[in-house]
Design a protein around this motif. Sequence first.
Motif, PDB file in Angstrom:
ATOM      1  N   ILE A 436     -12.358  34.712  20.673  1.00  0.00           N
ATOM      2  CA  ILE A 436     -13.856  34.250  19.308  1.00  0.00           C
ATOM      3  C   ILE A 436     -13.950  33.515  19.111  1.00  0.00           C
ATOM      4  CG2 ILE A 436     -16.290  36.031  18.707  1.00  0.00           C
ATOM      5  CD1 ILE A 436     -15.053  37.996  20.914  1.00  0.00           C
ATOM      6  N   CYS A 440     -15.792  29.683  17.367  1.00  0.00           N
ATOM      7  CA  CYS A 440     -16.445  30.360  15.947  1.00  0.00           C
ATOM      8  C   CYS A 440     -15.292  29.408  15.688  1.00  0.00           C
ATOM      9  CB  CYS A 440     -16.285  31.092  15.435  1.00  0.00           C
ATOM     10  SG  CYS A 440     -17.250  32.666  16.130  1.00  0.00           S
ATOM     11  N   ALA A 448     -18.183  30.825  22.080  1.00  0.00           N
ATOM     12  CA  ALA A 448     -18.125  32.598  21.365  1.00  0.00           C
ATOM     13  C   ALA A 448     -18.968  33.542  22.137  1.00  0.00           C
ATOM     14  CB  ALA A 448     -18.188  32.425  20.408  1.00  0.00           C
ATOM     15  N   VAL A 470     -20.460  36.692  13.775  1.00  0.00           N
ATOM     16  CA  VAL A 470     -20.206  35.531  15.144  1.00  0.00           C
ATOM     17  C   VAL A 470     -22.221  35.822  15.194  1.00  0.00           C
ATOM     18  CG1 VAL A 470     -20.276  35.214  17.068  1.00  0.00           C
ATOM     19  CG2 VAL A 470     -18.347  35.810  16.120  1.00  0.00           C
TER      20      VAL A 470
END
Length: 640
Positions: A436, A440, A448, A470
């Motif tokens: 993740i 990003c 993501a 996020v």
Amino acid sequence: MEAASLPLATSRFLSPPATAASCSRTRSVPSARTANQALEARKVPRAQRPSPRRNAVAEVKAAPEPVAALTRFEDVLQTQDCNVILRHFGEIRRWDVLSKVFGWMQEHEMLNIASYSSYFKYLGLSRNAAKALQVYGSIQDQSTRVNVSVCNSLLWCLVKNGRSDSTFKLYDEMIRGGLSPDLFTYSTLLSGCMKLKHGYAKAMELINELNSRGLQMDSVIYGTLLAICASHNYCKEAEVYFQKLKDEGHNPNLFHYSSLLNAYSVSSYYEKAELLMKDLKSSGLTPNKVILTTLLKVYSKGGLFEKAKELLTELEASGFAQDEMAYCILIDALAKAGKIWEATMVFNEMKEKGVKSDGYAFSIMISALHRGGYREEAKKLAKEFEDQNVTYDLVMLNTSLRAYCNTYDTESVMRMLKKMDELNISPDDITFNTLIRYFCKAKVYHLAYKTIEDMHSKGHQLNEELCSEVMIQLGEAGFPSEAFSVYNMMRYSKRTICKSLHEKVLGILVPAGLLKDAYIVIKDNGESISPRSLEKFATQFMISGNINLINDVMKALNHSGWRISQEIFGRAIQRYIQKPDKKQLLLCLLDWMTGQGYSVDSSSRNLLLKNAQFFGQKQLIAEILSKQQAASRITNKLID
């Protein structure tokens, strides 16, 4: 005389007939000898012929398709024979066959208490606690009575697999069912306390129960207690139990010494550790690999690196450093102390000596290099391990993945993910969070989002701080719907989330025009949102929100504790008057306002009177407005 020394029954059997008295003397001696020989012959065990059952068991064990062989010998085998077969496949670690054999036994009703006990044991070894719980559930459904032995096996299986919640739930069921736990039960439960957050306190509860049942603590229980103390940093308590062990007449073994040494390593009590080593040797015990490795941990964590290096040399000379563990302890301690290049030297020495690494040492060094800012070096080391090794474990995969992510090596990241699939390794929280962060930073926001979605669907706990970041990035990048989905996944994955998160998602949804979604946020969490944000939402909703939801939105705003302004009511009234078919909704709103002590301002009042035909008759709206003013005066007096 020889005949007289034989058992009475044998003497009578050898007595000559009465008519042959004259010959009795001459025949009696050889006859007695013959009898002795016959008796001796009887004592020699004859070779037993293999029974049909034994043959059947042997054939099933050797059969390429054991279940098919079981079916062939169904009429020959008994439950105890099937148990022998079940244990055989458990001992040779053929887990797939083990489960098939147990399934066959279930289907043909050839199970007893021993069957369940053995099966649970092997499910524990094969790391399949879920299957064990499923089988136990079937026992409960059938109302089959189980004994302590079966429950102990299942408890051991659950502890072995780290299922602490299920472990103590089963223990409670045992007590409610009238079963009396034994020392093995308590020893197993205590083992499960080692990794519990409040494991020491739980262990003390169990010890009190054990004592109240009149059971005596043995050396195994003491050993487990020492290990619990070590894992929870209760060094003084470990010393007390170690002394109590001695006082009660138990001789400490190497496991007890190792556990106390481990407790000393947590607090870096190297002086106490050295005294304990003297006590160990004076008791006649010889330090083994575990003891010396634990002492190495004491020195390493205490920062006594020269002593640690000397002990590592001793371990090498004794043949106890043929695997990487001892090196890993020293490398890790040096790296955490900021001595990155000394750690690198020990690591390189380990490789030069041909010590086999399963990836743990590589993982430590790669992480250390990353923390030190040497990202390219970390990446090179990850590639070196990859080139030298076909197999990976999850720890090493995560470490390599992080090294590649930190250098934005997308090709290598994808290669690691492919390798994970090929090796059938399931990602954990670290894997997901690493990916993740990487997606990003690389501004690949859709990936993501997909990773968070995958993580949530597999039941992993989402990292709120990371997912919040996020969510904001998705909103800024023009993906408000995906941002709202991340918000919902966080809401449903844990009971409580940071209050500021509700306002953050509202700040994404309102500018994007996703007012219905914003209404859901306010309806559920309005009290956590600032008046300023509530006003922005309310203003925007009265302008362009779903007209059929206006009244519901008003109720949600009021429920949040925010006092709705007359300007907001004025905007709502304007929307309704523009839609004659929404007359009933406007009347409901005005009626609700009266009940809550709200009233319209002069501008809205004039607008309503001017459009009285909208309601069919002017008198109706005049009465409503009059009631509003009266209710508003009462509310204002109460507030004052």
